[in-house]
Scaffold this motif. Structure first.
Motif, mmCIF file in Angstrom:
data_model
loop_
_atom_site.group_PDB
_atom_site.id
_atom_site.type_symbol
_atom_site.label_atom_id
_atom_site.label_comp_id
_atom_site.label_asym_id
_atom_site.label_seq_id
_atom_site.Cartn_x
_atom_site.Cartn_y
_atom_site.Cartn_z
ATOM 1 N N ARG A 38 -23.543 -39.063 50.321
ATOM 2 C CA ARG A 38 -24.781 -38.761 51.050
ATOM 3 C C ARG A 38 -26.012 -38.728 50.154
ATOM 4 N NH1 ARG A 38 -24.475 -33.297 53.790
ATOM 5 N NH2 ARG A 38 -26.641 -33.804 54.192
ATOM 6 N N GLY A 39 -25.797 -38.434 48.884
ATOM 7 C CA GLY A 39 -26.942 -38.303 48.002
ATOM 8 C C GLY A 39 -26.643 -37.320 46.885
ATOM 9 N N TYR A 40 -27.676 -36.601 46.460
ATOM 10 C CA TYR A 40 -27.554 -35.753 45.284
ATOM 11 C C TYR A 40 -28.196 -34.388 45.545
ATOM 12 C CZ TYR A 40 -26.833 -40.414 43.428
ATOM 13 O OH TYR A 40 -26.382 -41.694 43.235
ATOM 14 N N ARG A 41 -27.743 -33.406 44.795
ATOM 15 C CA ARG A 41 -28.354 -32.075 44.839
ATOM 16 C C ARG A 41 -28.820 -31.720 43.428
ATOM 17 N NH1 ARG A 41 -25.926 -27.360 48.333
ATOM 18 N NH2 ARG A 41 -27.223 -28.568 49.808
ATOM 19 N N VAL A 42 -30.087 -31.405 43.323
ATOM 20 C CA VAL A 42 -30.687 -30.959 42.064
ATOM 21 C C VAL A 42 -30.965 -29.476 42.174
ATOM 22 C CG1 VAL A 42 -32.675 -31.161 40.523
ATOM 23 C CG2 VAL A 42 -31.741 -33.211 41.625
ATOM 24 N N ARG A 43 -30.325 -28.707 41.324
ATOM 25 C CA ARG A 43 -30.669 -27.286 41.205
ATOM 26 C C ARG A 43 -31.446 -27.133 39.904
ATOM 27 N NH1 ARG A 43 -25.202 -26.391 43.379
ATOM 28 N NH2 ARG A 43 -25.349 -25.330 45.385
ATOM 29 N N TYR A 44 -32.633 -26.573 40.019
ATOM 30 C CA TYR A 44 -33.554 -26.492 38.884
ATOM 31 C C TYR A 44 -34.070 -25.068 38.802
ATOM 32 C CZ TYR A 44 -36.667 -28.941 35.558
ATOM 33 O OH TYR A 44 -37.302 -29.421 34.438
ATOM 34 N N ALA A 45 -33.632 -24.353 37.789
ATOM 35 C CA ALA A 45 -34.042 -22.964 37.607
ATOM 36 C C ALA A 45 -35.224 -22.904 36.650
ATOM 37 C CB ALA A 45 -32.880 -22.143 37.062
ATOM 38 N N ILE A 46 -36.265 -22.176 37.063
ATOM 39 C CA ILE A 46 -37.472 -22.005 36.261
ATOM 40 C C ILE A 46 -37.589 -20.526 35.887
ATOM 41 C CG2 ILE A 46 -39.966 -22.345 36.158
ATOM 42 C CD1 ILE A 46 -38.327 -24.923 36.574
ATOM 43 N N ALA A 47 -37.891 -20.249 34.638
ATOM 44 C CA ALA A 47 -38.018 -18.867 34.182
ATOM 45 C C ALA A 47 -38.961 -18.084 35.094
ATOM 46 C CB ALA A 47 -38.533 -18.838 32.748
ATOM 47 N N ASP A 48 -38.519 -16.921 35.553
ATOM 48 C CA ASP A 48 -39.312 -16.101 36.474
ATOM 49 C C ASP A 48 -40.141 -15.107 35.673
ATOM 50 O OD1 ASP A 48 -40.429 -14.788 38.571
ATOM 51 O OD2 ASP A 48 -38.557 -13.968 39.377
ATOM 52 N N VAL A 49 -41.259 -15.578 35.146
ATOM 53 C CA VAL A 49 -42.120 -14.733 34.320
ATOM 54 C C VAL A 49 -42.698 -13.577 35.124
ATOM 55 C CG1 VAL A 49 -44.199 -14.717 32.892
ATOM 56 C CG2 VAL A 49 -42.621 -16.656 32.786
ATOM 57 N N ALA A 50 -42.944 -13.804 36.413
ATOM 58 C CA ALA A 50 -43.513 -12.746 37.248
ATOM 59 C C ALA A 50 -42.563 -11.566 37.407
ATOM 60 C CB ALA A 50 -43.887 -13.306 38.616
ATOM 61 N N ALA A 51 -41.272 -11.762 37.137
ATOM 62 C CA ALA A 51 -40.333 -10.638 37.188
ATOM 63 C C ALA A 51 -40.560 -9.665 36.044
ATOM 64 C CB ALA A 51 -38.897 -11.161 37.145
ATOM 65 N N PHE A 52 -41.316 -10.095 35.027
ATOM 66 C CA PHE A 52 -41.560 -9.267 33.846
ATOM 67 C C PHE A 52 -43.025 -8.866 33.687
ATOM 68 C CE2 PHE A 52 -37.889 -11.928 33.053
ATOM 69 C CZ PHE A 52 -36.974 -11.079 32.463
ATOM 70 N N VAL A 53 -43.932 -9.601 34.322
ATOM 71 C CA VAL A 53 -45.366 -9.393 34.098
ATOM 72 C C VAL A 53 -45.993 -8.769 35.342
ATOM 73 C CG1 VAL A 53 -47.571 -10.522 33.618
ATOM 74 C CG2 VAL A 53 -45.473 -11.335 32.493
ATOM 75 N N VAL B 28 -36.718 -18.598 39.195
ATOM 76 C CA VAL B 28 -37.136 -19.216 40.449
ATOM 77 C C VAL B 28 -36.253 -20.454 40.598
ATOM 78 C CG1 VAL B 28 -39.014 -20.305 41.709
ATOM 79 C CG2 VAL B 28 -39.477 -18.336 40.222
ATOM 80 N N LEU B 29 -35.337 -20.419 41.558
ATOM 81 C CA LEU B 29 -34.326 -21.468 41.686
ATOM 82 C C LEU B 29 -34.713 -22.456 42.786
ATOM 83 C CD1 LEU B 29 -31.566 -22.613 40.866
ATOM 84 C CD2 LEU B 29 -30.546 -21.113 42.604
ATOM 85 N N TRP B 30 -34.943 -23.697 42.381
ATOM 86 C CA TRP B 30 -35.231 -24.786 43.307
ATOM 87 C C TRP B 30 -33.924 -25.506 43.638
ATOM 88 C CZ3 TRP B 30 -40.159 -26.342 45.039
ATOM 89 C CH2 TRP B 30 -41.235 -25.667 44.464
ATOM 90 N N THR B 31 -33.718 -25.797 44.904
ATOM 91 C CA THR B 31 -32.622 -26.656 45.337
ATOM 92 C C THR B 31 -33.231 -27.831 46.079
ATOM 93 O OG1 THR B 31 -31.108 -24.785 45.530
ATOM 94 C CG2 THR B 31 -30.498 -26.815 46.664
ATOM 95 N N LEU B 32 -33.101 -29.013 45.494
ATOM 96 C CA LEU B 32 -33.708 -30.217 46.054
ATOM 97 C C LEU B 32 -32.588 -31.181 46.429
ATOM 98 C CD1 LEU B 32 -35.636 -29.681 43.068
ATOM 99 C CD2 LEU B 32 -37.148 -30.508 44.867
ATOM 100 N N ASP B 33 -32.443 -31.438 47.711
ATOM 101 C CA ASP B 33 -31.439 -32.386 48.188
ATOM 102 C C ASP B 33 -32.079 -33.764 48.329
ATOM 103 O OD1 ASP B 33 -29.402 -30.591 48.201
ATOM 104 O OD2 ASP B 33 -29.462 -30.200 50.356
ATOM 105 N N LEU B 34 -31.472 -34.743 47.684
ATOM 106 C CA LEU B 34 -31.981 -36.110 47.671
ATOM 107 C C LEU B 34 -31.025 -37.024 48.420
ATOM 108 C CD1 LEU B 34 -32.812 -36.355 43.836
ATOM 109 C CD2 LEU B 34 -34.190 -35.303 45.653
ATOM 110 N N ASP B 35 -31.576 -38.099 48.993
ATOM 111 C CA ASP B 35 -30.698 -39.076 49.630
ATOM 112 C C ASP B 35 -30.115 -40.005 48.573
ATOM 113 O OD1 ASP B 35 -32.603 -41.021 48.990
ATOM 114 O OD2 ASP B 35 -33.394 -41.193 51.018
#
Length: 499
Positions: A87-102, A149-156
Motif C-alpha cells: 500500500r505504501g510506506y509509514r514514516v515515523r519522525y520524532a522531533i525533540a520536544d523542547v517545549a516539554a522543558f522550556v 513530538v512524534l509525526w506519523t506520515l503515511d505515504l502511498d
C-alpha cells in the motif's frame, strides 16, 4: 571539487584563537549561560512535562555527524501492507520536544530568544540551550527515554502523503548512525529494512520534487574539521589541529533531507488548514537573477536551451566538474530573500510557498538548534488536535520573524568569517606562493574581480586581476597569494605571471 585536506597546527594556534575570540566579540556572541538560566535548565532536565502516549516500542534511529550530541530527529521507516500487496510506506519522525522543558517567559526561554540559533565555530559551538538540555535530557540520544513530538506520515506507493498525525509521545532511540555508515550499509545491501527504506522513500520523494519543480542544490561544501590532539613520541603535542576540506554530499544526505522536507511540508499544510502558523517562504527569483544565471552558464560553456527549466539544468550537472561546481555556487544567489512569515486567524500571507521547495514549507525539525522550530511544533500540535493556538505562541508573532532574520544573518556571517579565518591561518606563511585554482565567479560590473576556488588546499578566495583583462570564468588559473592574516587580512590572490 575533490575532497582535500590541510591542517592548522602548532604555530598557527595563537593567531587563530585570537581571531576567533575577536570575531565573537565583534558579533556580540553570547558567552556562558547566566546562572539563573543554568539553574532553571537543570531543574527542567530532571522534571520535564511528560506526555501520556508511550511510543518507546518504536525502534527509532538517528542519522547525524559522528560527533553530534544535540540530536533533534529520530526516525523509523516501514512498509504499509494492504489487501493483496503493497500500500505504501509509514514514516515515523520524532522531533525533540523542547517545549516539554522550556517554560514560556522563563529564563531559558528568554535566553533562547536572545540567542535564536546555535552558532558553530571551529573551536566549539555556542548552543541555543544549555547542554544539560540540548546534549542531554532533550536530545534523542540512543537508549534515552524522552518526550518528543512524534509525526506519523503515511505515504502511498509513489511516496505521496496520504495522512498525517502529530502528537506528543515518549520515545526511545535505539541507534545513533552517521551518514557514511548509512551509505555503506545501504550500498552493501546489509541494511535492515527500516534503514534500507531510507533510499527507497528518499528516491521517491526526490522524484516528486522533480515533478513539482523543486530543487536541491548538490554543492560540495567547505568544511572545517577539528582534529584530535596529536601526541608525539617525544611528549610534545599539536593542539587545535584543523582540516579544511571540500565535502561532497552523499546520496544518504539527500535521502535524509527528504524526510525532513516531507515533515516541513506536512507542517506547513497543517498550519495553512489551521489558519495560524509560521512559514518559511521564498519568492520566485526575479527575471534579472535568472538572466544573470543564463549569462553565467554561457560564460562557463554550459548548454542551457530555452526549453530546459532551471531545475532540469541543475539536476543534469556534476558538482565534481569545476565548471559545473562554479555554476552551482552561483545558483545559491536565487535562495536569497527567504523569510519567516507568520499569519493568524485565517488571514493567509500573499506568499505561502518556498520557491526552492516548490510548495508551502515550515521549519519544524531542529528545535534544539533553531528557535522558530519550537513554535512550529506547538502550532502543529494544536492544529492536529483542533485546539486554539497557545497564547504564548501568538504573543511572539510580532517579534519572532525579526529575531529569526537577525539570528540567521549572524549564523551565516559566523560561518563565512570562520572559514575566512581558518583559510588565513592555513596560508599565513605561504604569501607569495602560486596555486592552481578555478575562477568560479566574476563581478559583472568589475570583470577583473572575482572568486577563485583552489583544489588543494581547499580554499576559496578573492582574486583581483592587475592587467585590466577579464578574469576567465570557469577556467583554471594560476594565482599568487598576496595576503593572509587571520583576523586581519582575508585570503587574497592575483593572477600569477605567465611562466
Amino acid at each position: 571539487m575533490p575532497r582535500r585536506h590541510l591542517r592548522v597546527k602548532g604555530a598557527a594556534e595563537a593567531p587563530l584563537r585570537a581571531a576567533l575570540r575577536a570575531l565573537r566579540g565583534e558579533l556580540d556572541v553570547p558567552d556562558a549561560f547566566p546562572l539563573q538560566v543554568l539553574v532553571e535548565a537543570e531543574h527542567a532536565a530532571k522534571s520535564p512535562r511528560l506526555p501520556s502516549y508511550d511510543a518507546t516500542d518504536i525502534p527509532l534511529f538517528t542519522i547525524d555527524p559522528p560527533t553530534s550530541t544535540d540530536l533533534d530527529q529520530a526516525m523509523h521507516l516501514s512498509r504499509r501492507p494492504g489487501n493483496g500487496g503493497h500500500r505504501g510506506y509509514r514514516v515515523r519522525y520524532a522531533i525533540a520536544d523542547v517545549a516539554a522543558f522550556v517554560t514560556p517567559g522563563g529564563a531559558v526561554d528568554a535566553e533562547a530568544h536572545r540567542r535564536v540559533t546555535t552558532l558553530y565555530f571551529p573551536d566549539g559551538k555556542v548552543p541555543l540551550h544549555p547542554a544539560c538540555l540540548s546534549e542531554g535530557a532533550a536530545s534523542l540520544l540512543p537508549g534515552h527515554t524522552c518526550p518528543a513530538v512524534l509525526w506519523t506520515l503515511d505515504l502511498d506507493a509513489d511516496g505521496r502523503t496520504e495522512t498525517v498525525d502529530v502528537r506528543r509521545a515518549l520515545v526511545r532511540s535505539r541507534a545513533k548512525l552517521n551518514y557514511a555508515g548509512v551509505q555503506q550499509e545501504i550500498d552493501a545491501g546489509t541494511a535492515e529494512e527500516p534503514l534500507a527504506l531510507l533510499k527507497v522513500i528518499g528516491e521517491l520523494r526526490e522524484r516528486l520534487e522533480v515533478e513539482r519543480g523543486g530543487i536541491s542544490l548538490n554543492i560540495p561544501e567547505q568544511e572545517i574539521i577539528e582534529q584530535d590532539i596529536i601526541e608525539h613520541a617525544d611528549g610534545e603535542t599539536d593542539a587545535d589541529t584543523y582540516e579544511l576540506t571540500y565535502r561532497a554530499p552523499l546520496p544518504a544526505d539527500g535521502w535524509n533531507a527528504q524526510i525532513s522536507l516531507l515533515t516541513g511540508m506536512a507542517a506547513a499544510d497543517l498550519m495553512l488548514a489551521h489558519g495560524t502558523g509560521v512559514l518559511r517562504t521564498l519568492p520566485a527569483a526575479p527575471d534579472g537573477a535568472v538572466g544573470r544565471l543564463r549569462r553565467t552558464a554561457k560564460a562557463l560553456r554550459i548548454d542551457w536551451p530555452h526549453h530546459v527549466s532551471y531545475a532540469q539544468l541543475v539536476r543534469s550537472l556534476d558538482p565534481h566538474e569545476p565548471r559545473h561546481a562554479a555554476f552551482l555556487l552561483e545558483c545559491t544567489t536565487l535562495l536569497r530573500g527567504a523569510h519567516y512569515t507568520p499569519f493568524r486567524d485565517g488571514d493567509l500571507p500573499d506568499i505561502t510557498t518556498h520557491s526552492a521547495v516548490a510548495a508551502p514549507y515550515a521549519h519544524c525539525t531542529a528545535p534544539l538548534r533553531r528557535l522558530v522550530d519550537r513554535y512550529a511544533s506547538e502550532i502543529c500540535l494544536a492544529a492536529a488536535a483542533d485546539t486554539p493556538t497557545p497564547d504564548w505562541i501568538l504573543a511572539a508573532f510580532d517579534t519572532l520573524p525579526d529575531e529569526m532574520t537577525e539570528g540567521t544573518r549572524r549564523a551565516g556571517r559566523v560561518e563565512r568569517e570562520c572559514v575566512d579565518i581558518v583559510e588565513a591561518a592555513l596560508l599565513k606563511d605561504r604569501v607569495g606562493e602560486v596555486f592552481e585554482g578555478c575562477v568560479v565567479d566574476v563581478e559583472e560590473d568589475q570583470p577583473t574581480v572575482g572568486t577563485v576556488q583552489l583544489e588543494s588546499p581547499a580554499v576559496i578566495g578573492r582574486v583581483v586581476g592587475t592587467s585590466g583583462g577579464r578574469l576567465p570564468l570557469g577556467e583554471r588559473l594560476q594565482v599568487r597569494l598576496t595576503q593572509a592574516e587571520p583576523g586581519a587580512a582575508k585570503v587574497r590572490f592575483v593572477p600569477a605571471d605567465p611562466a
